[in-house]
Design a protein around this motif. Structure first.
Motif, PDB file in Angstrom:
ATOM      1  N   THR A  76       0.832  -1.248   0.028  1.00 34.12           N
ATOM      2  CA  THR A  76      -0.049  -0.038  -0.005  1.00 34.12           C
ATOM      3  C   THR A  76       1.005   1.166   0.092  1.00 34.12           C
ATOM      4  OG1 THR A  76      -1.577  -1.235   1.190  1.00 34.12           O
ATOM      5  CG2 THR A  76      -2.084   1.275   1.152  1.00 34.12           C
ATOM      6  N   SER A  80       1.100   3.863  -3.084  1.00 33.79           N
ATOM      7  CA  SER A  80       0.723   5.397  -2.862  1.00 33.79           C
ATOM      8  C   SER A  80       2.080   6.244  -3.384  1.00 33.79           C
ATOM      9  CB  SER A  80       0.618   5.381  -1.518  1.00 33.79           C
ATOM     10  OG  SER A  80      -0.562   4.517  -1.053  1.00 33.79           O
ATOM     11  N   THR A 223      -4.800  10.075  -0.196  1.00 39.02           N
ATOM     12  CA  THR A 223      -5.958   9.381  -0.895  1.00 39.02           C
ATOM     13  C   THR A 223      -5.732   8.186  -1.286  1.00 39.02           C
ATOM     14  OG1 THR A 223      -6.532  11.860  -1.563  1.00 39.02           O
ATOM     15  CG2 THR A 223      -7.750   9.968  -2.770  1.00 39.02           C
ATOM     16  N   GLY A 226      -5.864   5.243   1.505  1.00 44.31           N
ATOM     17  CA  GLY A 226      -7.154   4.720   2.163  1.00 44.31           C
ATOM     18  C   GLY A 226      -8.204   4.652   1.220  1.00 44.31           C
ATOM     19  N   PRO A 242      -6.488  -1.016   2.833  1.00 43.84           N
ATOM     20  CA  PRO A 242      -8.037  -1.088   2.919  1.00 43.84           C
ATOM     21  C   PRO A 242      -8.920  -2.246   2.776  1.00 43.84           C
ATOM     22  CG  PRO A 242      -7.205   0.802   1.814  1.00 43.84           C
ATOM     23  CD  PRO A 242      -6.245   0.013   1.984  1.00 43.84           C
ATOM     24  N   SER A 262      -6.197  -0.451  11.081  1.00 40.88           N
ATOM     25  CA  SER A 262      -7.016   1.102  10.648  1.00 40.88           C
ATOM     26  C   SER A 262      -6.168   2.109  11.493  1.00 40.88           C
ATOM     27  CB  SER A 262      -8.229   1.046  11.287  1.00 40.88           C
ATOM     28  OG  SER A 262      -9.149   0.223  10.761  1.00 40.88           O
ATOM     29  N   LEU A 265      -2.663   2.657   9.346  1.00 37.65           N
ATOM     30  CA  LEU A 265      -3.062   3.109   8.195  1.00 37.65           C
ATOM     31  C   LEU A 265      -3.190   4.697   8.510  1.00 37.65           C
ATOM     32  CD1 LEU A 265      -4.032   3.478   5.098  1.00 37.65           C
ATOM     33  CD2 LEU A 265      -6.147   2.650   5.727  1.00 37.65           C
ATOM     34  N   GLY A 266      -4.084   5.273   9.627  1.00 35.53           N
ATOM     35  CA  GLY A 266      -4.126   6.371   9.886  1.00 35.53           C
ATOM     36  C   GLY A 266      -2.971   7.062  10.469  1.00 35.53           C
ATOM     37  N   THR A 269      -0.588   7.819   7.327  1.00 40.10           N
ATOM     38  CA  THR A 269      -1.234   8.748   6.435  1.00 40.10           C
ATOM     39  C   THR A 269      -0.799  10.351   7.139  1.00 40.10           C
ATOM     40  OG1 THR A 269      -2.779   7.242   5.677  1.00 40.10           O
ATOM     41  CG2 THR A 269      -3.336   9.783   5.475  1.00 40.10           C
TER      42      THR A 269
END
Length: 288
Positions: A76, A80, A223, A226, A242, A262, A265-266, A269
């Motif tokens: 991921t 990205s 973007t 996620g 995701p 989650s 991931l947060g 980001t």
């Protein structure tokens, strides 16, 4: 004799005014505070509680030790980053061209470039399938030319194409806005000093666009990290974070792992956005 110029009760009036002013500011901030509490603090607190429900934090350890999870995280992030870099290159070239030159149909072209922003991720995934799916245009053309179907819609290459499709417009519009504010006197000064086109681009144009590029690039990265709808549409051979979170939450009922993923991931980001904001502010202060 000294005269007392202070009116009686002046201190109380000032204090009353300050209290009234602070109360007014609190009223104005109240909606933002309520939204932050309802849609951020409470959900994040719930995720933290779920991820630590076993009391050991084993879910976090599993993310970096079990191949399924750390490969999902790594793929991921890599995807990205690649989407962000390619989007910045394409959008910078396109944005500078559209800003500098006038031609017939320019407004229509700009409208078409911003058109992908109107579509949700699922629709963009459907576009990729129509282009590179089993019955897509690429498959039909390759079958006619070489006798076999080239299908990549359901792989990371297809997801890369889908993410690129909705990332480029965001960066193009930002670059165009920054390029329109570019001081053309600096460009003319560089030309008068004998700088060629590439030297002006490197030493004048790109430094001036750097804050905008950093800002739009960070949004593009966030973007892509996620995005779910496009990945869900193309999820045959795709393992991105995701989709992993969705699988753990809905199919495996592994709420602790879904919550931990989650939060990771947060965190990734948020770290990207924080660094971009710091770097953008530094570039702006340095005159970049």
């Amino acid at each position: 004799m000294k005269l007392n110029n202070h009116r009686p009760g002046g201190g109380n009036a000032t204090l009353h005014f300050m209290m009234k002013h602070n109360f007014s500011r609190l009223i104005l901030l109240l909606p933002a505070l309520m939204i932050s509490l309802t849609f951020f603090l409470l959900p994040v607190g719930k995720l933290i509680w779920l991820s630590l429900a076993d009391g050991t934090g084993q879910s976090y350890w599993s993310i970096f030790t079990q191949p399924t999870y750390y490969r999902s995280l790594l793929s991921t992030v890599v995807l990205s980053v690649l989407v962000t870099l390619v989007s910045l290159v394409i959008a910078t070239i396109s944005g500078l061209f559209l800003t500098r030159y006038q031609f017939r149909g320019k407004s229509l072209l700009i409208a078409m470039l911003s058109f992908p922003l109107a579509f949700p991720g699922v629709v963009i995934g459907f576009f990729v399938i129509m282009l590179a799916g089993r019955q897509g245009m690429v498959a039909q053309a390759s079958l006619a030319l070489v006798g076999e179907r080239w299908v990549f819609a359901y792989t990371m290459a297809g997801l890369f194409l889908g993410y690129l499709y909705f990332s480029i417009p965001r960066v193009v519009l930002t670059v165009m806005g920054a390029a329109e504010k570019l001081d053309h006197n600096l460009v003319e000064a560089g030309r008068s000093l004998g700088a060629n086109r590439w030297q002006i681009l490197r030493d004048v144009t790109l430094p001036a666009l750097t804050p905008g590029l950093i800002s739009s690039g960070s949004v593009c990265f966030a973007t892509s990290m996620g995005a779910f709808g496009t990945a869900f549409s193309l999820a045959t051979d795709i393992n991105v974070l995701p989709m992993t979170i969705y699988t753990e939450f809905t199919l495996n009922a592994n709420f602790a792992m879904a919550a931990a993923l989650s939060l990771i991931l947060g965190a990734v980001t948020w770290l990207c956005l924080a660094l971009a904001r710091l770097k953008g502010a530094t570039s702006l202060n340095m005159g970049g």
